[in-house]
Design an enzyme around this catalytic site. Sequence first.
Site, mmCIF file in Angstrom:
data_model
loop_
_atom_site.group_PDB
_atom_site.id
_atom_site.type_symbol
_atom_site.label_atom_id
_atom_site.label_comp_id
_atom_site.label_asym_id
_atom_site.label_seq_id
_atom_site.Cartn_x
_atom_site.Cartn_y
_atom_site.Cartn_z
ATOM 1 N N TRP A 256 2.224 5.061 -2.676
ATOM 2 C CA TRP A 256 2.058 5.739 -3.685
ATOM 3 C C TRP A 256 3.348 5.221 -4.882
ATOM 4 O O TRP A 256 3.091 5.122 -5.971
ATOM 5 C CB TRP A 256 2.266 7.245 -3.691
ATOM 6 C CG TRP A 256 1.051 7.690 -3.001
ATOM 7 C CD1 TRP A 256 0.519 7.323 -1.762
ATOM 8 C CD2 TRP A 256 0.172 8.570 -3.586
ATOM 9 N NE1 TRP A 256 -0.798 8.091 -1.728
ATOM 10 C CE2 TRP A 256 -0.899 9.105 -2.534
ATOM 11 C CE3 TRP A 256 0.208 9.537 -4.781
ATOM 12 C CZ2 TRP A 256 -1.937 9.818 -2.714
ATOM 13 C CZ3 TRP A 256 -0.871 10.134 -4.926
ATOM 14 C CH2 TRP A 256 -1.745 10.534 -3.954
ATOM 15 N N TYR B 275 0.963 -1.254 0.201
ATOM 16 C CA TYR B 275 0.063 0.089 0.211
ATOM 17 C C TYR B 275 0.915 1.157 -0.002
ATOM 18 O O TYR B 275 1.783 1.286 0.813
ATOM 19 C CB TYR B 275 -0.905 0.043 1.222
ATOM 20 C CG TYR B 275 -1.836 1.389 1.134
ATOM 21 C CD1 TYR B 275 -2.889 1.482 0.404
ATOM 22 C CD2 TYR B 275 -1.200 2.293 1.906
ATOM 23 C CE1 TYR B 275 -3.625 2.522 0.546
ATOM 24 C CE2 TYR B 275 -1.925 3.593 1.922
ATOM 25 C CZ TYR B 275 -3.232 3.763 1.040
ATOM 26 O OH TYR B 275 -3.692 4.946 1.048
#
Length: 767
Positions: free
Chosen positions: A110, A108
């Site tokens: 970016w 999880y």
Amino acid sequence: MSTPTTSHWGAFRVRAGAGDTLTVEPHPADPAPSPLLGNVAGGLRHRTRVARPAVRRGWLDDGPGPTDRRGRDGYVEVDWDTALDLVAAELDRVRREHGNAAVFGGSYGWASAGRFHHAQSQLHRFLNGFGGYTGSRNSYSLGTSLVLLPHVVGDAEEVLRNASSWPTLTEHTELLVAFGGVPAKNVFVTPGGVTRHSTPGHLRRLAERRVPVVLVSPLRADLPADLLAGTDATWLPVVPGTDTALMLALAHTLVAEGLHDRAFLDAYTTGFDVLSEYLFGGTPKDAEWAAAICGIDAADIRALARRMAAARTLVTVTWSLQRAQHGEQPVWAGIALAALLGQIGLPGGGFGHGYGSMGDVGDHGPNRRLPWLPQGANPVRDFIPVARIADMLLRPGDTYDYDGERRTYPQARLVYWAGGNPFHHHQDLTRLRAAFGRPDTVVVHEPHWTSTARHADIVLPVTTSLERDDVGGGRRDTHLIAMHRAVDPVGEARDDHAILAALADRLGFGDAFTEGRTPRQWLRHLYDGWRDDLRAEGHDVPDFDAFWAAGEYELPAGPTHFTLFEDFRAGRTSLKTPSGRIELYSATVAGFGYPDCPGHPAWLEPDEWLGAPAAARFPLLLIANQPDTRLHSQLDVGATSLAGKRAGREALHVHPLDAADRGILGGDVVRVFNDRGACLAGVVLDDGLRRGVVRLPTGAWFDPVEEPGGRLLCVHGNPNVLTGDVPSSRLSQGCTGQHALVEIAALTAPPPPVTVHHPPSLERSSA
């Protein structure tokens, strides 16, 4: 010669100079380049880069198994073949002994803005080929709204991705009521990047038109200075966590004074009678009731309701409000308030969720899918809500509620993380550290020695976006960017794809994972498939070689003016709710029987707010919001991030009177604490806060020191050592990391040094 690339904070160009020098230049078409570009050069070759594969000493000595040494041990650097052999053997062991559900594929975060070298996509493709894994659902940013909105309006994506465009708002909105504000610091960030940051210009146009704005937030900085400077700007410094009470009182006033649009309610909503009974039955949710909770005068509440009914009004709610206990309620109440005004689907009016939370909310760039890497199907049905990772690791076999289901936490024996930092995103880091001690093995891909890397057993160094070729672009971006490799990989770093392809070879599915393509061939393949789709629509799109040589392709423009739910209001569509309408009361949600999320918007007192009993011991409400100086924890070692610190620690904003009450001066390093833990931070005096509120942004790299009783002190200023790891509700299981009750105190001894900007203890393998 400059090299084109992009990032989550925007497109830019890189010029590599003599030695290790690097010059970063904003994209020439960007009218408002992100200040976060200032972090790029300093982060590339920082001493915290992971130079070689490394294995935790205790794991090498004792083998896989639960341990309390993660986060405390040193590491042994090994060669790539040794590291890959260890990871492949451990994956195979866990699959054979415990099944694929025992592998948790975290990932999880970016990571890269690239469409191929996207760590999460690469890892999930690999784990699906491996036979599956336990994954996570939703996000820390929107874990609550993503579950709630389908029950209320039928589709979360419609609200989150098709918000009324800024040109529509700047032309038609007559009153903007912003719960949580429109924070300018967040509009520079979008997944995949923004080539032209247009939101700052639209906000200036609102100011030039002198559109009245009401900021409902304990932080004055949640509205850009241009808008605040307007003579019609109003700041309502609400008590944090009480926005729902204020919204309900505004709704009560509208109905009590006959200012609500009954025709709209009858035609487009269901459940008004149930909501009205709640507003007027028992304790009336009137302005006097709300004033005692939210700290806004009753007369001001009534006056605002009348202003809203007399103008084309946009009600907007930031994402931050749903990152709290009972975070469903302000979102649902905001929709209900907009429905009572009857302006949903009208240009300039209605409801918005996330203006100022992300750069693409309200953007009118083309809304089309970009090239993407297929991940395959996951045959494992187990999953967890993303913010429940510590619960999963600490309580395997326990049951929990989620969106009408009764689910069971699996037992994760191996955690594989690539492209994220849970020691940034997650709450109660003392608890998370204990949870990370439970698996047999933790594998992490990381460019830097973040806290997640320091809590891993095997750390594999990966390249950054500047060290590989890729194709990048964001949601509603105007361009597709050719991300040319600008520099050679630092140390022995490899791409996530190369690492996973080597593991897939060892595990017997290498050909299926790579499909026989090199990374450059993958880029061409993904681009060509995407190009075919655009050409079928009649667009002239260059071939891959021409695109790569040009460095970018400007996408066909989409419409500039559109309004959320305009087709619904016009009768061209219905909503995907059971009624086909906006559900002010949801029989489905009510049927779940969750006391912490009833079937209509309601005021539910959180455990931690300034009116709670615990405030007697911890009288300050900490707001742990997004930082101004970086994206989450990314590039915390960059120049812009470092410049925002005080005494080398994260900056804590404190009202001058609250500081004076405690004998604290600006620039002091203070201890911020509660029963969960403590951190150190440098004080910035700020009269733009409501009294009793302090602000400490998230993202400082976790730098723990153990204190008596097992609690952790973060000497660098990570607020998640203070926040509670409790769900928003049984409906969504979303995170609640926005608020925490704390106290602050001046230090009586010199503070411990910050060490996280140096690597952990490392030794070279003699094998």
